[in-house]
Design a protein around this motif. Structure first.
Motif, PDB file in Angstrom:
ATOM      1  N   LYS A   2       2.032  -5.666   4.141  1.00 57.15           N
ATOM      2  CA  LYS A   2       1.643  -6.528   3.200  1.00 57.15           C
ATOM      3  C   LYS A   2       1.125  -5.994   2.112  1.00 57.15           C
ATOM      4  CE  LYS A   2       2.101  -9.937   6.179  1.00 57.15           C
ATOM      5  NZ  LYS A   2       3.122 -11.109   5.824  1.00 57.15           N
ATOM      6  N   LYS A   3       1.469  -6.943   0.920  1.00 54.35           N
ATOM      7  CA  LYS A   3       0.931  -6.379  -0.450  1.00 54.35           C
ATOM      8  C   LYS A   3       0.003  -7.351  -0.982  1.00 54.35           C
ATOM      9  CE  LYS A   3       4.209  -4.277  -2.796  1.00 54.35           C
ATOM     10  NZ  LYS A   3       5.115  -4.068  -3.760  1.00 54.35           N
ATOM     11  N   ILE A   4      -0.986  -6.731  -1.814  1.00 57.02           N
ATOM     12  CA  ILE A   4      -2.231  -7.698  -2.325  1.00 57.02           C
ATOM     13  C   ILE A   4      -2.778  -7.078  -3.755  1.00 57.02           C
ATOM     14  CG2 ILE A   4      -3.941  -6.264  -1.278  1.00 57.02           C
ATOM     15  CD1 ILE A   4      -5.914  -8.858  -0.845  1.00 57.02           C
ATOM     16  N   LYS A  67       7.860  -8.528  -3.932  1.00 50.29           N
ATOM     17  CA  LYS A  67       7.217  -9.601  -3.203  1.00 50.29           C
ATOM     18  C   LYS A  67       5.584  -9.569  -3.234  1.00 50.29           C
ATOM     19  CE  LYS A  67       5.937  -7.330   0.950  1.00 50.29           C
ATOM     20  NZ  LYS A  67       5.890  -7.720   2.554  1.00 50.29           N
ATOM     21  N   ASP A  69       1.981 -10.838  -1.381  1.00 50.14           N
ATOM     22  CA  ASP A  69       1.389 -11.609  -0.228  1.00 50.14           C
ATOM     23  C   ASP A  69      -0.169 -12.383  -0.448  1.00 50.14           C
ATOM     24  OD1 ASP A  69       3.396 -10.884   1.928  1.00 50.14           O
ATOM     25  OD2 ASP A  69       2.895  -9.110   1.369  1.00 50.14           O
ATOM     26  N   TYR A  70      -0.687 -11.775  -1.293  1.00 50.18           N
ATOM     27  CA  TYR A  70      -2.013 -12.180  -1.305  1.00 50.18           C
ATOM     28  C   TYR A  70      -2.678 -11.737  -2.963  1.00 50.18           C
ATOM     29  CZ  TYR A  70      -1.963 -12.423   3.754  1.00 50.18           C
ATOM     30  OH  TYR A  70      -1.783 -12.767   5.065  1.00 50.18           O
ATOM     31  N   LYS A 108       5.166 -16.278  -6.259  1.00 46.99           N
ATOM     32  CA  LYS A 108       5.317 -15.462  -5.397  1.00 46.99           C
ATOM     33  C   LYS A 108       4.895 -16.103  -3.800  1.00 46.99           C
ATOM     34  CE  LYS A 108       5.974 -11.784  -7.891  1.00 46.99           C
ATOM     35  NZ  LYS A 108       7.218 -11.277  -8.034  1.00 46.99           N
ATOM     36  N   ASN A 109       4.794 -17.306  -3.670  1.00 49.49           N
ATOM     37  CA  ASN A 109       4.301 -18.088  -2.636  1.00 49.49           C
ATOM     38  C   ASN A 109       3.092 -17.268  -1.806  1.00 49.49           C
ATOM     39  OD1 ASN A 109       4.460 -20.139  -0.560  1.00 49.49           O
ATOM     40  ND2 ASN A 109       5.645 -18.788   0.621  1.00 49.49           N
ATOM     41  N   ALA A 110       2.226 -16.917  -2.586  1.00 48.02           N
ATOM     42  CA  ALA A 110       1.159 -15.880  -2.202  1.00 48.02           C
ATOM     43  C   ALA A 110      -0.160 -16.561  -1.947  1.00 48.02           C
ATOM     44  CB  ALA A 110       0.812 -14.821  -3.011  1.00 48.02           C
ATOM     45  N   ARG A 111      -1.014 -16.324  -1.113  1.00 49.28           N
ATOM     46  CA  ARG A 111      -2.275 -16.966  -0.911  1.00 49.28           C
ATOM     47  C   ARG A 111      -3.147 -16.363  -2.015  1.00 49.28           C
ATOM     48  NH1 ARG A 111      -4.846 -17.007   4.934  1.00 49.28           N
ATOM     49  NH2 ARG A 111      -3.053 -18.406   5.123  1.00 49.28           N
TER      50      ARG A 111
END
Length: 325
Positions: A2-4, A67, A69-70, A108-111
């Protein structure tokens, strides 16, 4: 993996969040324009393959390849000394910076979790402050540049959530302290610690009857971490509900440091809140979170941290150049 993305990564709170997400196995992208942050706070992370740093101002634009993720949006001056020196930049990072990051999260469809503050409550007429309280804020007062930037941040975040279906979280952060705070940034804990270590009298604004509630950094990070991975999208207070007056707190610092200084009183700044105490009912019920570190335990850790600084660091004053910003 996962990438933040963590903005404000070189700041006090941002750097501790970088540590936490590295420890949890994430690939962490730190971003900071270093207007108030310091690379020393994250220097230990630079050798790691799972950490990268971008020296960048999120108020201009934000673009990242690949990508994501957060996103944790923690870029903002947080102390009165800073945001009163750079009021326009404070407003821009809370408005344009938030807009840019919400756009990135949508792309990115990230939270995304945005860092709001107890200052959205202003000088409160409700005590303790719960999330349903709308606040008592002067939009044109000197502190309005910070308070209203955060209120706008919450508004546009909820607009993106409702209109675009963006996956968002909002944390309202109450006074937090710990290692890596700047001694001369104007916040209560480092200000009192710095004065005590330099042998100066402790400066209390007003008569010292105003209250604050101090949360240790590890507890704050844990609350933010739990909120990010919860399903709750409305704002949540994260702070320590154990309230103390500033005068009592000054006496605690004098007792802790064993110094002989006295407390001196100066006029209270305009719009300075007289009460600050979080209602953390939601955090308890939704996140199963409440602070674990007592104030006496946390202050001892911070005192040891500040004592470890060089004599030069203890004596120097802030000389940050904001002229080109």
């Amino acid at each position: 993996m996962k990438k933040i993305l963590i903005t404000g990564a070189a700041g006090f709170l941002g750097s501790h969040l970088c540590d936490r997400f590295i420890a949890e196995g994430f690939h962490v992208i730190g971003m900071d324009n270093l207007i108030t942050g310091d690379l020393k706070n994250i220097a230990h992370l630079f050798p790691l393959e799972r950490f990268e740093f971008h020296h960048h101002d999120v108020s201009t634009f934000v673009h990242l390849e690949g990508k994501l993720d957060y996103i944790l949006h923690f870029a903002s001056p947080a102390s009165p000394i800073d945001y009163l020196k750079i009021p326009i930049e404070t407003l821009k990072v809370g408005s344009l910076g938030t807009l840019n990051l919400l756009g990135l999260a949508k792309e990115k469809n990230a939270r995304i979790l945005v860092a709001s503050t107890s200052e959205v409550y202003g000088d409160p007429l409700v005590h303790p402050q719960n999330e349903e309280y709308y606040g008592n804020v002067s939009p044109i007062g000197p502190r309005g540049v910070y308070d209203e930037a955060k209120r706008f941040m919450e508004s546009i975040t909820m607009a993106y959530h409702r209109h675009h279906g963006l996956d968002t979280r909002i944390v309202r952060i109450f006074n937090t302290y710990g290692p890596r705070m700047r001694l001369n940034d104007g916040r209560v804990v480092p200000a009192f610690m710095g004065q005590a270590l330099r042998g100066e009298d402790l400066t209390v604004f007003g008569d010292g009857s105003q209250t604050r509630s101090f949360c240790y950094i590890d507890d704050q990070v844990e609350g933010i971490y739990r909120l990010l991975f919860s399903d709750y999208t409305d704002p949540v207070n994260i702070g320590n509900p154990h309230e103390t007056t500033i005068k009592q707190f000054a006496d605690e610092i004098i007792a802790l440091t064993g110094t002989k200084q006295k407390v001196i009183y100066v006029p209270l700044p305009k719009d300075d809140p007289t009460q600050r105490q979080p209602d953390i009912t939601k955090a308890k019920e939704i996140l199963g979170w409440e602070p674990k570190v007592s104030r006496s335990e946390g202050l001892k850790i911070v005192y040891d941290y500040f004592k470890s600084l060089s004599k030069e660091d203890l004596q120097k004053k802030e000389h940050r150049d904001f002229s080109s910003k």
